[in-house]
Design a protein around this motif. Sequence first.
Motif, PDB file in Angstrom:
ATOM      1  N   VAL A 152       7.433   8.757   4.759  1.00  0.00           N
ATOM      2  CA  VAL A 152       7.563   8.827   3.303  1.00  0.00           C
ATOM      3  C   VAL A 152       6.166   8.811   2.699  1.00  0.00           C
ATOM      4  CG1 VAL A 152       8.402   7.615   1.251  1.00  0.00           C
ATOM      5  CG2 VAL A 152       9.741   7.569   3.336  1.00  0.00           C
ATOM      6  N   ASN A 153       6.008   9.538   1.614  1.00  0.00           N
ATOM      7  CA  ASN A 153       4.749   9.529   0.883  1.00  0.00           C
ATOM      8  C   ASN A 153       5.060   9.250  -0.573  1.00  0.00           C
ATOM      9  OD1 ASN A 153       2.033   9.950   0.180  1.00  0.00           O
ATOM     10  ND2 ASN A 153       2.488  12.058  -0.360  1.00  0.00           N
ATOM     11  N   THR A 154       4.628   8.111  -1.076  1.00  0.00           N
ATOM     12  CA  THR A 154       4.848   7.746  -2.472  1.00  0.00           C
ATOM     13  C   THR A 154       3.536   7.894  -3.217  1.00  0.00           C
ATOM     14  OG1 THR A 154       6.552   6.176  -1.817  1.00  0.00           O
ATOM     15  CG2 THR A 154       5.655   5.943  -4.031  1.00  0.00           C
ATOM     16  N   VAL A 155       3.568   8.620  -4.328  1.00  0.00           N
ATOM     17  CA  VAL A 155       2.371   8.863  -5.116  1.00  0.00           C
ATOM     18  C   VAL A 155       2.549   8.202  -6.476  1.00  0.00           C
ATOM     19  CG1 VAL A 155       0.869  10.608  -6.144  1.00  0.00           C
ATOM     20  CG2 VAL A 155       1.988  11.059  -3.949  1.00  0.00           C
ATOM     21  N   GLN A 156       1.581   7.397  -6.881  1.00  0.00           N
ATOM     22  CA  GLN A 156       1.593   6.764  -8.198  1.00  0.00           C
ATOM     23  C   GLN A 156       0.379   7.264  -8.962  1.00  0.00           C
ATOM     24  OE1 GLN A 156       1.745   2.595  -6.969  1.00  0.00           O
ATOM     25  NE2 GLN A 156       3.753   2.498  -7.929  1.00  0.00           N
ATOM     26  N   ARG A 157       0.638   7.827 -10.133  1.00  0.00           N
ATOM     27  CA  ARG A 157      -0.443   8.333 -10.985  1.00  0.00           C
ATOM     28  C   ARG A 157      -0.127   7.980 -12.431  1.00  0.00           C
ATOM     29  NH1 ARG A 157      -2.802   8.944  -6.738  1.00  0.00           N
ATOM     30  NH2 ARG A 157      -3.564  10.889  -5.884  1.00  0.00           N
ATOM     31  N   GLU A 158      -1.054   7.342 -13.108  1.00  0.00           N
ATOM     32  CA  GLU A 158      -0.969   7.068 -14.539  1.00  0.00           C
ATOM     33  C   GLU A 158       0.441   6.685 -15.002  1.00  0.00           C
ATOM     34  OE1 GLU A 158      -2.376  10.280 -13.626  1.00  0.00           O
ATOM     35  OE2 GLU A 158      -4.318   9.323 -13.429  1.00  0.00           O
ATOM     36  N   PHE A 210       4.689  16.436 -12.270  1.00  0.00           N
ATOM     37  CA  PHE A 210       4.031  16.194 -10.991  1.00  0.00           C
ATOM     38  C   PHE A 210       3.869  17.499 -10.221  1.00  0.00           C
ATOM     39  CE2 PHE A 210       4.185  14.986  -6.455  1.00  0.00           C
ATOM     40  CZ  PHE A 210       3.075  14.178  -6.417  1.00  0.00           C
ATOM     41  N   SER A 211       2.697  17.714  -9.675  1.00  0.00           N
ATOM     42  CA  SER A 211       2.417  18.871  -8.831  1.00  0.00           C
ATOM     43  C   SER A 211       2.285  18.378  -7.390  1.00  0.00           C
ATOM     44  CB  SER A 211       1.120  19.543  -9.286  1.00  0.00           C
ATOM     45  OG  SER A 211       0.794  20.601  -8.424  1.00  0.00           O
ATOM     46  N   PRO A 212       3.256  18.704  -6.526  1.00  0.00           N
ATOM     47  CA  PRO A 212       3.221  18.203  -5.148  1.00  0.00           C
ATOM     48  C   PRO A 212       1.995  18.707  -4.387  1.00  0.00           C
ATOM     49  CG  PRO A 212       5.354  19.161  -5.666  1.00  0.00           C
ATOM     50  CD  PRO A 212       4.438  19.502  -6.793  1.00  0.00           C
ATOM     51  N   GLY A 213       1.547  17.936  -3.427  1.00  0.00           N
ATOM     52  CA  GLY A 213       0.378  18.291  -2.638  1.00  0.00           C
ATOM     53  C   GLY A 213       0.741  18.954  -1.319  1.00  0.00           C
ATOM     54  N   LEU A 214      -0.236  19.045  -0.452  1.00  0.00           N
ATOM     55  CA  LEU A 214      -0.055  19.701   0.841  1.00  0.00           C
ATOM     56  C   LEU A 214       0.922  18.956   1.743  1.00  0.00           C
ATOM     57  CD1 LEU A 214      -3.746  20.746   1.535  1.00  0.00           C
ATOM     58  CD2 LEU A 214      -1.856  22.220   0.843  1.00  0.00           C
ATOM     59  N   LEU A 215       0.984  17.628   1.641  1.00  0.00           N
ATOM     60  CA  LEU A 215       1.958  16.885   2.434  1.00  0.00           C
ATOM     61  C   LEU A 215       3.381  17.290   2.073  1.00  0.00           C
ATOM     62  CD1 LEU A 215       0.660  13.208   2.749  1.00  0.00           C
ATOM     63  CD2 LEU A 215       0.975  14.881   4.557  1.00  0.00           C
ATOM     64  N   VAL A 224      -7.689  10.279   6.019  1.00  0.00           N
ATOM     65  CA  VAL A 224      -7.041  10.171   7.334  1.00  0.00           C
ATOM     66  C   VAL A 224      -6.025   9.026   7.312  1.00  0.00           C
ATOM     67  CG1 VAL A 224      -7.409   9.665   9.779  1.00  0.00           C
ATOM     68  CG2 VAL A 224      -8.970  11.192   8.578  1.00  0.00           C
ATOM     69  N   ASP A 225      -6.392   7.887   6.731  1.00  0.00           N
ATOM     70  CA  ASP A 225      -5.473   6.747   6.627  1.00  0.00           C
ATOM     71  C   ASP A 225      -4.215   7.114   5.851  1.00  0.00           C
ATOM     72  OD1 ASP A 225      -7.144   5.109   8.076  1.00  0.00           O
ATOM     73  OD2 ASP A 225      -7.978   4.090   6.314  1.00  0.00           O
ATOM     74  N   VAL A 226      -4.387   7.828   4.740  1.00  0.00           N
ATOM     75  CA  VAL A 226      -3.247   8.215   3.906  1.00  0.00           C
ATOM     76  C   VAL A 226      -2.300   9.140   4.683  1.00  0.00           C
ATOM     77  CG1 VAL A 226      -2.617   9.588   1.873  1.00  0.00           C
ATOM     78  CG2 VAL A 226      -4.412   7.878   1.707  1.00  0.00           C
ATOM     79  N   ILE A 227      -2.869  10.101   5.391  1.00  0.00           N
ATOM     80  CA  ILE A 227      -2.055  11.049   6.160  1.00  0.00           C
ATOM     81  C   ILE A 227      -1.334  10.331   7.303  1.00  0.00           C
ATOM     82  CG2 ILE A 227      -2.155  13.064   7.676  1.00  0.00           C
ATOM     83  CD1 ILE A 227      -4.518  14.047   5.882  1.00  0.00           C
ATOM     84  N   LEU A 228      -2.041   9.452   8.004  1.00  0.00           N
ATOM     85  CA  LEU A 228      -1.415   8.711   9.104  1.00  0.00           C
ATOM     86  C   LEU A 228      -0.327   7.770   8.601  1.00  0.00           C
ATOM     87  CD1 LEU A 228      -4.496   7.901  11.370  1.00  0.00           C
ATOM     88  CD2 LEU A 228      -2.681   9.588  11.769  1.00  0.00           C
ATOM     89  N   ASP A 229      -0.550   7.135   7.450  1.00  0.00           N
ATOM     90  CA  ASP A 229       0.482   6.269   6.864  1.00  0.00           C
ATOM     91  C   ASP A 229       1.735   7.067   6.533  1.00  0.00           C
ATOM     92  OD1 ASP A 229      -1.021   3.967   7.062  1.00  0.00           O
ATOM     93  OD2 ASP A 229      -1.670   3.980   4.957  1.00  0.00           O
TER      94      ASP A 229
END
Length: 97
Positions: free
Chosen positions: A87-93, A50-55, A76-81
């Motif tokens: 917490v930011n949960t990322v699901q990929r493949e 996983f490569s973390p993003g700007l958040l 905008v919705d993702v950032i506000l959430d």
Amino acid sequence: TEHDDHYLQYNQSKSIPTPFVDLPLGATEDRVLGSIDFSSTLKNGGKPIFSPGLLASANRGILYIDEVNLLSAHLVDVILDAAAMGVNTVQREGMMK
């Protein structure tokens, strides 16, 4: 005294620099949230990396967004959430971070 001990512990704590991350106008969802780093994944025998993003880069700091009105509504919705939940949960493949 106990008060003096707490005061000394507090004053000996280390300061942690606060990150300041500027969100580019053309940022994609993957760039903001993070994604799988395919080159590292291939080098690691196919195990997803996983490569973390700007958040993640702005964690415990500031994500500066100039011209927020030019971002897509979804971004905008993702950032506000993430800001509201803390917490930011990322699901990929099949991978969750």
